[in-house]
Motif scaffolding. Structure first.
Motif, short mmCIF file in Angstrom:
data_model
loop_
_atom_site.label_atom_id
_atom_site.label_comp_id
_atom_site.label_asym_id
_atom_site.label_seq_id
_atom_site.Cartn_x
_atom_site.Cartn_y
_atom_site.Cartn_z
N GLY A 95 34.98 -18.06 11.73
CA GLY A 95 35.59 -16.75 11.93
C GLY A 95 36.33 -16.22 10.72
N SER A 96 37.57 -15.74 10.96
CA SER A 96 38.34 -15.06 9.93
C SER A 96 38.90 -16.00 8.87
N ARG A 97 38.74 -17.31 9.06
CA ARG A 97 39.21 -18.25 8.04
C ARG A 97 38.41 -18.10 6.75
N VAL A 98 37.22 -17.53 6.86
CA VAL A 98 36.35 -17.38 5.70
C VAL A 98 36.21 -15.89 5.38
N PRO A 99 36.54 -15.44 4.17
CA PRO A 99 36.41 -14.02 3.83
C PRO A 99 34.95 -13.57 3.84
N VAL A 100 34.74 -12.29 4.12
CA VAL A 100 33.39 -11.74 4.18
C VAL A 100 32.65 -11.94 2.86
N SER A 101 33.37 -11.82 1.75
CA SER A 101 32.74 -11.96 0.44
C SER A 101 32.08 -13.33 0.28
N LEU A 102 32.70 -14.36 0.87
CA LEU A 102 32.14 -15.71 0.78
C LEU A 102 30.88 -15.83 1.63
N LYS A 103 30.86 -15.14 2.77
CA LYS A 103 29.66 -15.13 3.61
C LYS A 103 28.51 -14.42 2.90
N VAL A 104 28.84 -13.33 2.19
CA VAL A 104 27.82 -12.61 1.42
C VAL A 104 27.28 -13.51 0.31
N PHE A 105 28.20 -14.23 -0.36
CA PHE A 105 27.79 -15.14 -1.43
C PHE A 105 26.86 -16.22 -0.90
N LEU A 106 27.22 -16.83 0.23
CA LEU A 106 26.37 -17.88 0.81
C LEU A 106 25.01 -17.32 1.23
N THR A 107 25.02 -16.12 1.81
CA THR A 107 23.75 -15.51 2.23
C THR A 107 22.83 -15.30 1.03
N ALA A 108 23.37 -14.70 -0.04
CA ALA A 108 22.55 -14.45 -1.23
C ALA A 108 22.07 -15.75 -1.85
N VAL A 114 26.36 -34.63 7.67
CA VAL A 114 27.53 -34.90 6.81
C VAL A 114 27.96 -33.63 6.09
N SER A 115 26.99 -32.86 5.57
CA SER A 115 27.32 -31.62 4.84
C SER A 115 28.00 -30.61 5.75
N ALA A 116 27.49 -30.46 6.98
CA ALA A 116 28.06 -29.50 7.92
C ALA A 116 29.48 -29.88 8.30
N LEU A 117 29.70 -31.17 8.59
CA LEU A 117 31.04 -31.61 9.00
C LEU A 117 32.03 -31.53 7.84
N ALA A 118 31.61 -31.96 6.66
CA ALA A 118 32.51 -31.95 5.50
C ALA A 118 32.84 -30.52 5.08
N GLY A 119 31.82 -29.66 5.01
CA GLY A 119 32.05 -28.27 4.62
C GLY A 119 32.89 -27.53 5.64
N GLY A 120 32.59 -27.72 6.92
CA GLY A 120 33.36 -27.07 7.97
C GLY A 120 34.82 -27.50 7.97
N ALA A 121 35.06 -28.82 7.82
CA ALA A 121 36.43 -29.34 7.81
C ALA A 121 37.22 -28.78 6.63
N LEU A 122 36.57 -28.68 5.47
CA LEU A 122 37.25 -28.16 4.28
C LEU A 122 37.60 -26.69 4.44
N LEU A 123 36.71 -25.93 5.06
CA LEU A 123 36.94 -24.48 5.21
C LEU A 123 37.85 -24.15 6.38
N LEU A 124 38.13 -25.12 7.25
CA LEU A 124 39.02 -24.87 8.38
C LEU A 124 40.44 -24.56 7.91
N ARG A 125 40.80 -25.12 6.78
CA ARG A 125 42.13 -24.85 6.26
C ARG A 125 42.16 -23.43 5.67
N ARG A 126 43.21 -22.70 6.01
CA ARG A 126 43.30 -21.31 5.55
C ARG A 126 43.70 -21.20 4.09
N SER A 127 44.47 -22.15 3.61
CA SER A 127 44.97 -22.02 2.24
C SER A 127 43.84 -22.20 1.25
N VAL A 128 43.86 -21.52 0.12
CA VAL A 128 42.84 -21.58 -0.92
C VAL A 128 43.41 -22.19 -2.19
#
Length: 298
Positions: A58-71, A284-298
């Motif tokens: 959800g909102s924990r990830v900025p839209v720009s990052l979703k666009v970057f991943l999509t591209a 492993v990639s899904a769990l590790a990436g999801g856990a890292l992005l769960l934190r709001r701080s950058v």
């Protein structure tokens, strides 16, 4: 992506995400002519699953990052399709290949003339698919060529022909094609599978290629591009979040399984080893990436 400099950012990241996983697999399978053929298996990212994990955050990830991943994932998958076309083909039928070139030229002419109706494109696309299939080049390339030729400019109101087609086929792809492919190709018996079996060159090469190769290749490419001043990080995103996206790109699933079938078409044992490696690396990639992005701080 209309700006070439904007394309270069996810493009270079995708290139790193193809080279490093392939290199890790090749290093672990070097000298084995039977298994080295699967070098491209960990090179592809599954767009749907990677974006699905981001959507769950959800909102924990900025839209720009979703666009970057999509591209990044789209360019990555286009690269995988080209790899399939050039490295996983049978004997070439030059006559069929010439026919495919003629049909492609006809599609380009339709596009240049502004023909907005989908019927001519779909009929020629069906013919293109048959010719590419007969040529020895993998038929997935026909889909990419057809998609590039269907007009993107709006024809009726604000809807373009390519978007009309996309929305028409989206439910079929989402709820039928992808699930059927996943269920048909992901099944593997784990009976008798020991931890030692995971250390075989094929599953280990696939898993490490997805988990380590993707994150290292993509993140180092992003660092290089930013440090050289060619592009900036996505808006409102920090290095930790970019690293989390690099981890998510290790979700290979459908494309990796597909390449595995092409690499070892007559060897069920190696196919099962590929599936084990893909499932382990993607999880492993899904769990590790999801856990890292769960934190709001950058």
């Amino acid at each position: 992506l209309k700006n070439p400099s904007a394309v270069a950012f996810p493009g270079i990241a995708a290139l790193g995400g193809v080279i490093f996983p392939a290199a890790i697999y090749a290093a672990l399978n070097w000298g084995n002519p039977e298994t080295i053929h699967g070098w491209a298996i960990p090179a592809a990212t599954d767009i749907a699953f990677a974006l699905g994990v981001l959507a769950l955050l959800g909102s924990r990830v900025p839209v720009s990052l979703k666009v970057f991943l999509t591209a990044l994932a789209i360019i990555d998958d286009l690269g995988a399709v080209l790899i399939i076309a050039f490295f996983y083909t049978g004997d070439l039928n030059l006559l069929a290949l010439a026919g495919a070139a003629v049909v492609t030229a006809m599609l380009v002419v339709l596009n240049r003339r502004g023909v907005a109706g989908l019927a001519p494109y779909l009929l020629l696309g069906l013919l293109l698919w048959a010719l590419v299939l007969s040529s020895g080049v993998h038929a997935t390339l026909a889909g990419v060529v057809l998609a590039l030729c269907i007009p993107l400019r709006p024809s009726r109101g604000t809807v373009s022909p390519v978007h009309t087609l996309e929305h028409a086929i989206s439910p079929w792809v989402t709820f039928l094609v992808v699930p059927v492919f996943g269920f048909a190709n992901a099944g593997v018996s784990l009976a008798g599978v020991s931890p030692a079996a995971l250390l075989e060159p094929v599953p280990l090469g696939v898993a490490l290629g997805l988990v380590l190769g993707k994150q290292v290749g993509i993140f180092l490419s992003v660092v290089l591009v930013v440090r050289l001043g060619w592009a900036a990080l996505p808006a409102q995103a920090g290095w930790r979040q970019v690293y989390g996206v690099a981890l998510l790109c290790g979700i290979g699933f459908t494309m990796s399984l597909f390449i595995g079938l092409l690499a070892f078409p007559a060897d069920p044992l190696l196919q099962d080893q590929v599936k084990i490696g893909v499932l382990l690396g993607s999880l492993v990639s899904a769990l590790a990436g999801g856990a890292l992005l769960l934190r709001r701080s950058v």
